[in-house]
Design a protein around this motif. Structure first.
Motif, short mmCIF file in Angstrom:
data_model
loop_
_atom_site.label_atom_id
_atom_site.label_comp_id
_atom_site.label_asym_id
_atom_site.label_seq_id
_atom_site.Cartn_x
_atom_site.Cartn_y
_atom_site.Cartn_z
N PRO A 17 47.99 41.00 45.72
CA PRO A 17 48.24 41.88 44.56
C PRO A 17 47.48 41.45 43.31
CG PRO A 17 50.11 40.46 44.94
CD PRO A 17 49.15 40.22 46.07
N ASN A 18 47.20 40.15 43.17
CA ASN A 18 46.47 39.63 42.02
C ASN A 18 45.18 38.98 42.48
OD1 ASN A 18 48.58 40.35 40.32
ND2 ASN A 18 49.60 38.38 40.57
N ARG A 52 43.46 39.37 37.27
CA ARG A 52 43.45 40.83 37.17
C ARG A 52 44.21 41.40 38.35
NH1 ARG A 52 42.79 40.20 32.83
NH2 ARG A 52 40.90 40.11 31.62
N TRP A 53 44.79 42.58 38.14
CA TRP A 53 45.44 43.30 39.23
C TRP A 53 44.39 43.73 40.25
CZ3 TRP A 53 50.37 42.64 39.29
CH2 TRP A 53 51.09 42.53 38.11
N ASN A 54 44.78 43.77 41.49
CA ASN A 54 43.87 44.16 42.57
C ASN A 54 43.87 45.68 42.67
OD1 ASN A 54 42.26 44.31 44.78
ND2 ASN A 54 43.59 43.13 46.13
N THR A 55 42.97 46.32 41.92
CA THR A 55 42.84 47.77 41.93
C THR A 55 41.43 48.14 42.38
OG1 THR A 55 42.12 47.84 39.63
CG2 THR A 55 44.49 48.02 40.03
N PRO A 56 41.22 49.36 42.83
CA PRO A 56 39.86 49.77 43.22
C PRO A 56 38.86 49.66 42.07
CG PRO A 56 41.47 51.33 44.05
CD PRO A 56 42.22 50.38 43.18
N THR A 57 39.30 49.88 40.85
CA THR A 57 38.41 49.77 39.70
C THR A 57 37.91 48.33 39.54
OG1 THR A 57 39.66 51.51 38.61
CG2 THR A 57 38.22 50.18 37.23
N VAL A 58 38.82 47.38 39.60
CA VAL A 58 38.45 45.98 39.45
C VAL A 58 37.58 45.53 40.62
CG1 VAL A 58 39.36 43.62 39.35
CG2 VAL A 58 40.44 45.42 38.02
N ARG A 59 37.93 45.96 41.84
CA ARG A 59 37.11 45.59 43.00
C ARG A 59 35.70 46.15 42.89
NH1 ARG A 59 41.89 46.52 46.15
NH2 ARG A 59 41.03 48.49 46.86
#
Length: 108
Positions: A17-18, A52-59
């Motif tokens: 998740p993080n 950071r949160w594991n989101t598609p944007t961050v990835r």
């Protein structure tokens, strides 16, 4: 040891998740788009880590700057920090006695 090999992910990043992101390469000499991406991730100095949160944007942002950063899961980050803390921990003092052993006879 290469910084990229030291923190390589053992589990898929999608499960965590993080994400803990560490900047391991310097910013000077990089493309403007990569500098802006690192600025958006709040990575300004080398060897600094952000969560950071594991989101598609961050990835997607990480995919763009993958040669400059190292991505860790929460378990990997905690294990690395524990290893560093154990290495820097205080050790018990070494006590050396210079008195002769009680059973030895030395005739001087």
């Amino acid at each position: 040891m290469n910084a990229f090999k030291a923190y390589k992910a053992c589990v898929p990043i999608a499960w965590s998740p993080n994400l803990y992101i560490t900047l391991v390469r310097g910013i000077p000499g990089t493309r403007r788009l990569h500098r802006r991406t690192l600025e958006a991730l709040r990575l300004r100095k080398c060897n600094r880590t952000v969560m950071r949160w594991n989101t598609p944007t961050v990835r997607g942002m990480l995919q763009q700057v993958k040669r400059l950063v190292v991505v860790e899961t929460e378990e990997m980050y905690k294990a690395r920090k524990q290893k560093v803390a154990d290495h820097c921990a205080l050790r018990p003092p070494l006590v050396v006695s210079h008195l002769p052993a009680p059973g030895s006879d030395s005739s001087h």
